[in-house]
Write a protein that holds these residues in place. Structure first.
Motif, short mmCIF file in Angstrom:
data_model
loop_
_atom_site.label_atom_id
_atom_site.label_comp_id
_atom_site.label_asym_id
_atom_site.label_seq_id
_atom_site.Cartn_x
_atom_site.Cartn_y
_atom_site.Cartn_z
N LYS A 1 -5.33 -0.86 9.86
CA LYS A 1 -4.99 0.12 8.82
C LYS A 1 -4.46 1.32 9.64
CE LYS A 1 -7.29 2.76 4.84
NZ LYS A 1 -8.27 3.08 4.42
N GLY B 1 -3.74 4.90 6.97
CA GLY B 1 -3.66 4.77 5.39
C GLY B 1 -2.92 3.59 4.92
N ARG B 2 -2.01 3.00 5.74
CA ARG B 2 -1.32 2.02 5.16
C ARG B 2 -1.74 0.79 5.90
NH1 ARG B 2 3.13 0.73 8.41
NH2 ARG B 2 3.58 2.21 10.13
N TYR B 3 -1.32 -0.33 5.54
CA TYR B 3 -2.00 -1.58 6.26
C TYR B 3 -0.73 -2.31 6.94
CZ TYR B 3 -6.30 -1.53 4.05
OH TYR B 3 -7.49 -1.01 3.79
#
Length: 387
Positions: A95, A98-100
């Motif tokens: 992560k 906040g984004r994978y």
């Protein structure tokens, strides 16, 4: 090159460290050697291969890049330049703010650190890490450090904190001496005397133990790092079945090259049998030195220089024979993020050495000799940092 004193050692300010992939003959492991922008060695990273994928240890990389790492049993979080990257053990997804991001393979846990696939580093850490030369060179950008502008060039980094480690203690008496004497009490007395002398010089001294108590080898090094030590000195006394063997000797952390060094290291490391966490220590095979040693190549060079000074000073001042400097796998030196030396101040099995070691005058002389070696290193390191 600009150098600044931050945390547990020197940091390069606004410098890109070139990390070159090399193979160390005889070790059976690939190693990433770290150099600064001027091409000077600054340490190394171990490398493990999983098929065609190369893995590197996150904690060692973070230490070089000056990132903050928080790790629980299953979650590891890295903070850098306003970014946050989180990993979970054996999970290929990280992560990133906040984004994978999916990595090529899942990271692995080994030797207490999370190992990451090298080819995903730029996607995970952005501009702080860049792969170059077809993936064979890793560029690591250190975090910027605010450094006050020197006034007339007079201000510079100064060595300030010395970690003094009295060997053994508590349920671990160490080597036996004359009746009523054990290594643990002699090393503690020398350490206390040395600490007092250090503080008289306006420096800070920290004892890994201040009384007759048991402290694990691992905790001693962890304490040294947490106190942001500049030097780490482990004080011991030796013993030998041959009572004619005598003298002072010092050791650095490297693969043992003599039978004598192996014997000393085995004896000093045997304390792990008394520790509840003894299973955490890995066998010190040649292959594991690269993976376990946290010292930079410069720290190792400084350790060797300091060991020679400590041996020479003690032999001269205390009228002890000098047995020189050797190297071996001492757990108590493993992980020290600073120059680290183990000094065997004499042989309790030798009548002549024991006479010095159990006398107040002798222990005071040893402490004074060790102080002189510290002051010599202070001058050397501060001079190098100011260049």
């Amino acid at each position: 090159m600009i150098m600044a004193r931050t945390g547990g050692g020197w940091r390069w300010v606004w410098v890109l460290a070139a990390v070159l992939l090399v193979c160390v003959a005889g070790y059976g492991e690939d190693v990433i050697a770290v150099t600064d922008s001027a091409g000077q060695p600054a340490g190394s990273l171990p490398l493990q291969m999983r098929g065609s994928e190369a893995l590197i240890p996150l904690r060692t990389l973070a230490r070089l890049a000056d990132w903050r790492v928080l790790q629980s049993e299953s979650l590891c979080t890295v903070s850098l330049r306003g970014a946050e990257v989180a990993f979970r053990t054996d999970n290929p997804f990280a992560k990133v703010n906040g984004r994978y991001v999916q990595m090529r393979i899942a990271p692995e846990t080994w030797d207490g650190s999370l190992w990451l696939p090298a080819l995903n580093l730029d996607a995970l850490f952005g501009p702080d890490v860049r792969l170059m030369n077809n993936g064979l060179t890793l560029m690591v950008a250190s975090l910027s450090v605010t450094v006050a502008k020197p006034r007339d060039g007079a201000e510079r980094w100064a060595l300030h904190t010395i970690i003094v480690d009295p060997g053994h203690g508590g349920k671990d008496p160490g080597a036996p001496g004359p009746p009523g004497w054990h290594e643990k009490s002699i090393t503690l007395d020398i350490a206390r005397r040395l600490t007092a002398l250090i503080e008289k010089k306006g420096l800070t001294a920290r004892l890994t133990r201040s009384k007759d108590e048991f402290v694990s080898l691992q905790d001693r090094t962890h304490y040294a790092n947490s106190m942001h030590g500049d030097l780490f000195l482990s004080i011991h006394c030796n013993s030998n079945r041959d009572k004619s063997v005598h003298g002072v000797e010092a050791y650095c952390l490297k693969p043992a090259r003599t039978a004598r060094a192996v014997e000393v290291a085995v004896r000093e490391n045997s304390v792990v049998k008394l520790e509840d966490t003894g299973a955490e220590y890995r066998d010190l095979t040649q292959e594991n030195y690269i993976l376990l040693s946290m010292a930079t190549s410069q720290n190792l060079k400084d350790s060797e220089t300091w060991a020679a000074q400590a041996t020479a000073q003690t032999a001269t001042r205390c009228k002890l024979a000098s047995r020189g400097v050797d190297q071996a796998g001492f757990y108590v030196l493993m992980g020290a993020q600073m120059p680290a030396v183990l000094v065997e101040c004499g042989y309790l099995s030798s009548a002549s050495d024991a006479k010095i070691l159990i006398s107040e005058q002798g222990r005071q002389a040893i402490a004074e000799a060790l102080l002189n070696s510290i002051l010599d290193m202070k001058t050397k390191l501060e001079t190098a940092a100011s260049r």
